[in-house]
Design a protein around this motif. Structure first.
Motif, PDB file in Angstrom:
ATOM      1  N   UNK A   1      18.336   7.004 -55.082  1.00 11.05           N
ATOM      2  CA  UNK A   1      18.136   5.977 -56.103  1.00 11.05           C
ATOM      3  C   UNK A   1      16.664   5.877 -56.428  1.00 11.05           C
ATOM      4  N   UNK A   2      16.229   5.775 -57.662  1.00  8.35           N
ATOM      5  CA  UNK A   2      17.038   5.991 -58.864  1.00  8.35           C
ATOM      6  C   UNK A   2      17.512   7.448 -58.915  1.00  8.35           C
TER       7      UNK A   2
ATOM      8  N   UNK B   1       8.775   6.460 -50.100  1.00  5.10           N
ATOM      9  CA  UNK B   1       9.999   7.077 -50.632  1.00  5.10           C
ATOM     10  C   UNK B   1      11.235   6.249 -50.239  1.00  5.10           C
TER      11      UNK B   1
ATOM     12  N   UNK C   1      11.884  12.344 -56.574  1.00 10.08           N
ATOM     13  CA  UNK C   1      11.912  11.270 -57.578  1.00 10.08           C
ATOM     14  C   UNK C   1      10.783  10.271 -57.309  1.00 10.08           C
TER      15      UNK C   1
ATOM     16  N   UNK D   1      15.438  12.487 -53.388  1.00 12.85           N
ATOM     17  CA  UNK D   1      14.874  11.146 -53.333  1.00 12.85           C
ATOM     18  C   UNK D   1      13.345  11.210 -53.251  1.00 12.85           C
TER      19      UNK D   1
ATOM     20  N   UNK E   1      11.089   3.215 -52.507  1.00 13.76           N
ATOM     21  CA  UNK E   1      11.418   3.584 -53.878  1.00 13.76           C
ATOM     22  C   UNK E   1      12.932   3.761 -54.036  1.00 13.76           C
ATOM     23  N   UNK E   2      13.565   4.264 -52.958  1.00 22.93           N
ATOM     24  CA  UNK E   2      15.019   4.462 -52.995  1.00 22.93           C
ATOM     25  C   UNK E   2      15.768   3.198 -52.567  1.00 22.93           C
ATOM     26  N   UNK E   3      15.045   2.090 -52.424  1.00 24.34           N
ATOM     27  CA  UNK E   3      15.611   0.807 -51.976  1.00 24.34           C
ATOM     28  C   UNK E   3      16.284   0.908 -50.613  1.00 24.34           C
TER      29      UNK E   3
END
Lengths: 548, 548
Positions: B228-229, A30, B278, B275, A33-35
């Motif tokens: 993000x995203x 996670x 997502x 987050x 994925x959220x950078x």
């Protein structure tokens, strides 16, 4: 720099990085994925209460942590397994990321292994990319928790035993599997034990090993016909002597001296002792309670030992493994002294008496108050399983992300954490006894010897206290930086020495086992303000959602 | 035949034969020196009391024992280490003997892994050359003791939880080091747990793994800007939707429905949930107590979950990790039901509630008596450390040498052993509930169903009892013969199934956790006579020394 002295090895050859909780991977994904996976983050490791109702703990497990970090990489098989258990919608690129992961961007500062430490003080600070330092949580906790617990337990046994008595760890058969046993042996030694029964621990960690015989050896014999050879060559030369005959002679004299009945002596026990003495004439220390100590075991021992003495060998002593050890040890010593005097064998007075019957810290303390003649105490179950409190409860908490302090609140107030990156100082009095551990924010200047400072002792809420330390020591050192171990890995005996020095420095009222004085751990004024700010929601923590 | 199903592996890749007490080697040498090392000998393994004040135990660790025996050989390095620590007068030829040693002359009969067993019943019988079977003692005890203890503990948690609730083991961080954690995971599963958090245990033993997020994940977020995203593609197609915007809308409606204040919601917590959802829209199960369950965590969860639902995803549920779990679970379920009804989302009623706050057997039993809505319980510390009794106390005792029964007496009467090679039968009643375990001498004929027999229940001294079993089952099987594993090694899930069947067969008054009826373990008349004969010194044990 990164190898232990001698041929010491890690407890497991390599702790696999998959030895962690699955949720570390779901969280890592996670973050990724959220950078956010490379955001700089800091975790710290601490425990919330000193174990065993005591006033202190010992910190241990650091070397194993550092070796784990140095070797932290996932194999292809690891990654394939993770792919099979993570949700099917996990982005495949995450697994490529995992394959390239290591601890080259991780730094760790830590209290040296074997140091006396206290509840709520951050012992280990781990900084690095958010996803990586998150993944390390469970493994680091696993390596520190039990090591520190059993080390602290051993230190308490050491204090209970007093400085004279030797302590032997013999818990392998009661530990949590093979590596539980190895860990127990290593960290019991660091905590102050002198010997272990565990041969592999002896080899891997250089711990002195000891042991002679179990009851099964004694009960495997039933007749003097099983003794072979029946002769023994006297120490330092001459021809072989009929040892059975020699010992039978001594048995008659011993029985006469003590007024004992030879017809209650077990032939198998005598045969076992004879046989062992012939095999190891320099190492004769049998267990003497397979049948009856007073009617058989002790008489057999004295006869064989006097026989050995006549041939210029030095018997070592006896082991008692059941019943009232104190009472029996007094009886055994009385007989040793009587033999010593009557047969003019001075060294018989000071033969070793080893006691090994379900010894706990409490029974060891009681032993110290009662008359007894026990020289060496063997401890198994209560040492390695830490019966009184089998877990330390170390936790690993996020304290900073991207330079911003983080804090966890909780329905249980005591489960809340202290935010922000910290320095930890030990403030000492004029006699160099530790007075207080002071937890500051890392950007604060260090406290100065002789200069008064204000602080907030934990557990006293808003009470401010002024203190003037005579000396100030920084508690933590940098031990791992950018993938490399930067502090010499200590051998077990080095950590053991530090533990004893560190314990000796404690004021007796903090060190004592029962009802110790509470050692103060305090927050600096600035850290205290930060906690207050975040708690009331005005700080740099998670803001309230002011608008939808 | 000798490999576990799938890719299961032993707890440690290979348990080194040096992982034993030093005295096994000193005894082995003394046997060797007396030319007794190849005498046929038999040991048996048992424990003296059922753990946790209960009426039963589960036997586990057998597969690890068999793999250990199959691989039992000393390396040159092992032998060199032993040479360095054994007394200098040890005959060098002994080390040559050690180098050639293996278990090719060893046979083992054992109760199958996962069986319900009782105190004093010999679970494992190991026969072979005296020195070899002596050397195996500590390692076998180490492999059985903790495995059986934690397996029995898990079975009690399973009984306390009732059949409906799912149980997850999450004790790795509190276990005795890496392998303690792996052992705990494997044997908790066999004892009746459903899931583990331990990824390596999942991979090695095929145990289902689970886990989503820790508090650190939640507290690592402070603002919605970190999400993000910000979009999510609805399940089964269509273009990406602004998920933050969607959830904010839900948040308003949820707050209105529940009369909650949006300004007490933590922005970081909402960001963390968004987050995670997502990243894993199909696996949304956040921990909701990082700040306040009722004022923030639960509201954030409902909004995100309703957002997911709107996009045709199925959220899973929530985890509670602090405070009064029962009370909170009721509140959470009430809110789920209100949302379900108000927003017409039927599946919202039955979202999972996971509870994980220092659960003990007692708190689990209490949970069963109180109103609560907890579907899955996670247990760590109290499971893996077996807080209530952290050691089982298995022992390994010599019972026969050269065909002659051996017995150990003791100052502690209960530490005495039962002599001679035995068979063990479980006598069942007409409903196939176990009535009694009968320990006979191996040369006796097996008891027959429907035929009355006399026996002597242990603990009742000389009271003879007559019993007529409806069915008779032999408890032990041959599992290792002349160096080979002769019984299929069970996978964890096979042993787990046996454990549940075996537990179900027990009469409820033997199975219950509190004040169970005492299950009878009895000796056959012939075994009872042998014990009496040896005890009074007229049997085939160690005779008294009648003449000097």
């Amino acid at each position: 720099m990164a190898t232990r002295e001698g041929n010491e090895q890690s407890v497991l050859h390599r702790v696999p990085p998959l030895l962690t909780d699955l949720y570390q991977f779901t969280m890592a994904y996670a973050y990724w994925r959220a950078r956010r996976h490379n955001e700089p983050a800091v975790f710290e490791l601490f425990f919330r209460d000193n174990p065993f109702g005591g006033g202190f703990s010992l910190f241990a497990g650091l070397s194993d942590c550092l070796l784990f970090l140095q070797n932290f990489t996932f194999s292809d098989d690891d990654v394939e397994y993770l792919r099979s258990v993570l949700p099917a919608d996990t982005d495949a690129a995450f697994f490529t990321y995992l394959k390239e992961l290591d601890c080259s961007a991780v730094c760790v500062s830590a209290v040296p292994e074997g140091s006396v430490v206290f509840a709520r003080v951050p012992l280990l600070e781990v900084s690095g990319p958010l996803a990586v330092v998150q993944l390390l949580e469970t493994s680091l906790l696993c390596l520190v928790n039990y090591a520190s617990l059993v080390c602290s337990n051993a230190a308490r046994f050491r204090l209970a035993a007093g400085p004279r008595r030797r302590l032997m760890e013999m818990g392998l058969r009661r530990a949590q599997g093979p590596d539980g046993g190895l860990t127990a042996s290593r960290y019991s030694y660091i905590g102050g034990f002198d010997l272990t029964s565990n041969a592999l621990a002896g080899r891997q960690f250089g711990i002195p090993v000891a042991g002679t015989m179990a009851h099964s050896y004694v009960t495997s014999f039933s007749s003097l016909e099983e003794v072979w050879p029946q002769t023994l060559v006297p120490c330092g030369g001459a021809g072989p002597i009929d040892f059975i005959c020699l010992v039978k002679g001594w048995l008659g004299r011993v029985c006469q001296l003590l007024g004992s009945k030879p017809n209650l002596i077990r032939e198998g026990e005598l045969a076992a002792f004879l046989s062992y003495a012939i095999a190891y004439p320099q190492n004769f220390l049998p267990v003497i309670d397979s049948y009856s100590v007073s009617r058989s075991g002790l008489l057999c021992f004295c006869s064989v030992a006097l026989g050995l003495d006549e041939l210029q060998y030095r018997p070592l002593g006896v082991r008692l493994d059941s019943g009232d050890l104190c009472r029996q040890s007094l009886e055994v010593r009385r007989v040793f002294k009587e033999c010593s005097k009557h047969f003019s064998v001075p060294q018989f007075e000071s033969l070793l008496i080893v006691g090994t019957n379900s010894i706990s810290e409490q029974s060891l303390s009681e032993l110290n108050k009662k008359d007894n003649e026990i020289d060496v105490v063997g401890v198994g179950t209560h040492l390695v399983t830490c019966t009184r409190q089998p877990s330390l409860g170390c936790v690993y908490k996020l304290i900073e992300v991207r330079g911003r302090p983080r804090m966890k609140f909780s329905e249980d107030l005591e489960k809340s954490t202290l935010p922000g990156r910290k320095s930890v100082y030990r403030l000492l009095d004029t006699d160099a006894h530790p007075l207080m551990d002071l937890v500051c924010l890392s950007e604060e200047p260090a406290p100065k010897a002789g200069v008064a400072l204000n602080c907030f002792p934990l557990g006293l809420d808003k009470t401010v206290q002024s203190i003037t330390p005579a000396h100030v020591a920084s508690l933590r050192l940098e031990v791992f930086s950018r993938g490399k171990i930067t502090f010499p890995l200590n051998s077990a005996s080095e950590s053991r020495e530090r533990a004893q020095i560190s314990l000796q420095s404690l004021h007796p009222h903090h060190r004592r086992l029962q009802e110790p004085h509470n050692y103060t751990v305090a927050l600096s004024e600035r850290l205290h303000s930060l906690v207050s700010d975040i708690t009331i929601g005005n700080g740099k923590g998670s803001n309230f959602l002011l608008s939808n």
